[in-house]
Design an enzyme around this catalytic site. Structure first.
Site, PDB file in Angstrom:
ATOM      1  N   GLU A  99      -0.902 -11.150  60.419  1.00 16.63           N
ATOM      2  CA  GLU A  99       0.505 -10.870  60.130  1.00 16.63           C
ATOM      3  C   GLU A  99       0.973  -9.660  60.929  1.00 16.63           C
ATOM      4  OE1 GLU A  99       3.341 -10.084  56.210  1.00 16.63           O
ATOM      5  OE2 GLU A  99       1.219  -9.508  56.141  1.00 16.63           O
TER       6      GLU A  99
ATOM      7  N   LYS B  54       9.013 -15.886  55.636  1.00 17.49           N
ATOM      8  CA  LYS B  54       8.264 -15.529  54.424  1.00 17.49           C
ATOM      9  C   LYS B  54       9.145 -15.608  53.176  1.00 17.49           C
ATOM     10  CE  LYS B  54       5.121 -11.795  52.942  1.00 17.49           C
ATOM     11  NZ  LYS B  54       4.475 -10.542  53.432  1.00 17.49           N
TER      12      LYS B  54
ATOM     13  N   CYS C 160       0.994 -13.863  54.004  1.00 24.75           N
ATOM     14  CA  CYS C 160       0.492 -12.799  53.134  1.00 24.75           C
ATOM     15  C   CYS C 160       0.880 -12.991  51.664  1.00 24.75           C
ATOM     16  CB  CYS C 160       0.906 -11.440  53.669  1.00 24.75           C
ATOM     17  SG  CYS C 160      -0.196 -10.098  53.102  1.00 24.75           S
TER      18      CYS C 160
END
Length: 292
Positions: A43, A116, A153
């Site tokens: 990431e 995300k 994540c």
């Protein structure tokens, strides 16, 4: 038989963006030499993990998806090597900012982006200051190496995200990550919890799961975070079949027969016996399953 080899890259990041990019290019080449068809990068690998602090200057790191130089460089590399590359980047879209992944197929075509969905906020991980919640929804990507679901994540902690991507046809789940110590509780080590939640996604959905995490001690203005690496690949039962160390650069590789896994998944009955009409509580924040 449709055997696919995936590699997770684990390394440190420094303030020099160009040096970080070239290090990752070198590692992608090494992963391909080991037979990787998919190479998962960390990431936000272009720079140190800046959300440790709230600093408006860091918004200058963001760039638009269109004509993004790192994505263009990685697209050339993907075409040269014949490898699938999900590329994490800090995206600016007019006045919105996203933590995004561009998915590059093995012929160098950029298939699109995922933004995300779940944005964390806590000591050392102050992402809500920088990132809008993603608006793409969960997506799956039909690549030369198979159908991939990709979260970023904090997304990896949510079983709903994993299940949604597998319901949409994902044959493998990939998670670029940046996670380590907890500044508010230096004695707490979340490494095993972090891995077990993704092992659960693998087992519950009967698909391989691969996570790539950075290493290194990064000093911010408000705190220090020591990233604990431990990148890994889990098979469709949730068992870890390959893993990296906590504090050393590594290329973690694993191979999976996606056709055999698909047959096993169908025979096990997890998706045959689902009862979606009983799952309405997950559609609400308080479990009532209805909107006011």
């Amino acid at each position: 038989m449709r055997r696919v080899t995936v590699a997770a890259i684990q390394t440190w990041c420094e303030p020099d963006r160009a040096r970080n990019l070239e290090r990752h290019v070198h590692l992608v080449r090494r992963a391909r030499m080991r037979g990787a068809d998919i190479v998962l990068l960390q990431e936000l690998f272009e720079f140190p993990y800046f959300p440790k602090d709230q600093k408006a200057d860091y918004f200058e790191l963001a760039q638009p998806f269109e004509d993004h130089p790192t994505i263009a460089r990685m697209a050339e590399l993907a075409a040269e090597l014949g490898v699938v590359l999900p590329v994490s980047f800090f995206e600016r879209a007019h006045n919105a900012y996203f933590n995004s992944v561009a998915v590059i197929d093995a012929d160098g075509r950029v298939l699109g982006i995922y933004r995300k969905s779940h944005i964390p906020d806590g000591p050392g991980y102050q992402e809500k200051y920088y990132f809008n919640p993603g608006d793409t929804g969960f997506r799956v990507w039909h690549t030369r190496a198979g159908v991939l679901g990709i979260g970023i994540c904090w997304d990896q902690w949510f079983p709903e995200a994993a299940r949604a991507m597998v319901l949409m046809g994902a044959e493998m789940l990939l998670y670029p990550s940046a996670i380590g110590s907890e500044p508010q509780d230096p004695d707490y080590d979340s490494r095993d919890h972090w891995r077990r939640v993704m092992q659960g996604h693998a087992a519950a959905n009967m698909v391989p799961v691969v996570a790539a995490n950075r290493i290194g001690r990064e000093q911010g203005e408000s705190c220090t975070v020591t990233f604990y690496g431990s990148s890994f690949a889990a098979d469709e039962t949730g068992a870890i079949v390959a893993e990296g160390p906590r504090d050393e650069e590594a290329i973690v590789t694993a191979s999976f027969d996606l056709d055999a896994i698909r047959t096993r998944r169908a025979g096990w009955g997890l998706f045959r016996d689902r009862r979606p009409n009983l799952y309405l509580p997950v559609l609400s924040l308080d479990g009532r399953g209805t909107a006011f």
